[in-house]
Design an enzyme around this catalytic site. Structure first.
Site, PDB file in Angstrom:
ATOM      1  N   HIS A 102      35.522   4.300   9.619  1.00 46.08           N
ATOM      2  CA  HIS A 102      35.692   5.141   8.424  1.00 46.08           C
ATOM      3  C   HIS A 102      35.514   6.609   8.757  1.00 46.08           C
ATOM      4  O   HIS A 102      34.974   6.969   9.800  1.00 46.08           O
ATOM      5  CB  HIS A 102      34.722   4.730   7.301  1.00 46.08           C
ATOM      6  CG  HIS A 102      33.270   4.905   7.631  1.00 46.08           C
ATOM      7  ND1 HIS A 102      32.469   3.880   8.065  1.00 46.08           N
ATOM      8  CD2 HIS A 102      32.475   5.996   7.599  1.00 46.08           C
ATOM      9  CE1 HIS A 102      31.234   4.331   8.273  1.00 46.08           C
ATOM     10  NE2 HIS A 102      31.216   5.622   8.004  1.00 46.08           N
TER      11      HIS A 102
ATOM     12  N   HIS B  86      31.162  12.831   8.901  1.00 49.16           N
ATOM     13  CA  HIS B  86      31.167  12.182  10.220  1.00 49.16           C
ATOM     14  C   HIS B  86      32.332  11.213  10.348  1.00 49.16           C
ATOM     15  O   HIS B  86      33.002  10.882   9.369  1.00 49.16           O
ATOM     16  CB  HIS B  86      29.828  11.481  10.512  1.00 49.16           C
ATOM     17  CG  HIS B  86      29.541  10.266   9.675  1.00 49.16           C
ATOM     18  ND1 HIS B  86      28.744  10.295   8.542  1.00 49.16           N
ATOM     19  CD2 HIS B  86      29.935   8.968   9.794  1.00 49.16           C
ATOM     20  CE1 HIS B  86      28.655   9.075   8.034  1.00 49.16           C
ATOM     21  NE2 HIS B  86      29.367   8.254   8.758  1.00 49.16           N
TER      22      HIS B  86
ATOM     23  N   GLU C 145      29.365   8.368  14.476  1.00 46.46           N
ATOM     24  CA  GLU C 145      28.539   7.172  14.294  1.00 46.46           C
ATOM     25  C   GLU C 145      29.194   6.035  15.068  1.00 46.46           C
ATOM     26  O   GLU C 145      30.418   5.865  15.014  1.00 46.46           O
ATOM     27  CB  GLU C 145      28.492   6.809  12.791  1.00 46.46           C
ATOM     28  CG  GLU C 145      27.674   5.570  12.479  1.00 46.46           C
ATOM     29  CD  GLU C 145      27.681   5.206  10.988  1.00 46.46           C
ATOM     30  OE1 GLU C 145      28.575   5.677  10.245  1.00 46.46           O
ATOM     31  OE2 GLU C 145      26.779   4.445  10.570  1.00 46.46           O
TER      32      GLU C 145
END
Lengths: 134, 134
Positions: free
Chosen positions: B7, B79, B130
């Site tokens: 994502h 992010h 991430e």
């Protein structure tokens, strides 16, 4: 309306260092660097898993990413580019609903030789979105 | 090492307004909002073409995205989350090459119930990445 995420654009202070970093650390495939004087940027494409990161560095005095790099000297994510089938129809729909297209509203030929527009990030919670016709 | 873009996370001032905006303008599929008190965020997922946007809003007093929203009151891209097969091996490789993992270096259970780490954006030209084990 959007058919595919084409790329995530990241402005970087040093194109070669950034691309080497993605190559070494994530085994990413990286392209050669390419100057695009009409767009005021030099680019390197980084294939990262199923996504493409477009690394951008200012080229020339009127680069559209120079201010971003000045404000973010380490670099940062600049925009998301999504593909559309029909950019004219997309513009008509978005403008009809009150969204704003930057730079006068008409598509221009973008860095990949295809018609593109940028949408005003104020309409998309601070996210600069490029639409590219494919 | 990275297998998939999971994502793109966007911090927003108003989750419902932001998700309605993506739904109306781009015909995106949007999830219900979900409070994640252990992570200090409320989330809504937006399926945009072949990508997923994770909309984030601060929850509670110690939210990790509160400062970002204060600095970017309109919102912005926070992010990128990429999937890995083996987060322990990924951390060992990255740390062995001098990259830094935020928050002590060990994976924690993330918003999707899977082990995650965040990499220091100073190692990735200002991009917060991430890693999530799948």
């Amino acid at each position: 309306m959007l058919t595919k995420l084409n790329h995530i654009a990241v402005v970087v202070p040093d194109l070669v260092a950034a691309s080497e970093n993605y190559k070494t650390r994530f085994n990413a495939e990286v392209s050669e660097s390419k100057d695009l004087p009409d767009h005021g940027v030099t680019t390197i494409f980084v294939k990262l898993a199923d996504s493409t990161i477009e690394l951008l560095h200012p080229l020339g005095e009127d680069s559209p990413v120079a201010k971003f790099l000045k404000n973010n000297p380490r670099g940062g994510i600049h925009h998301l580019c999504y593909e559309v089938d029909d950019i004219g129809a997309a513009i008509d729909k978005l403008v009809g609903e009150g969204a704003k297209v930057l730079g006068g509203g008409a598509p221009k030929i973008g860095a990949h030789g295809k018609p593109v527009v940028f949408l005003d990030p104020r309409d998309f919670t601070g996210v600069l979105i490029e639409l590219e016709q494919h």
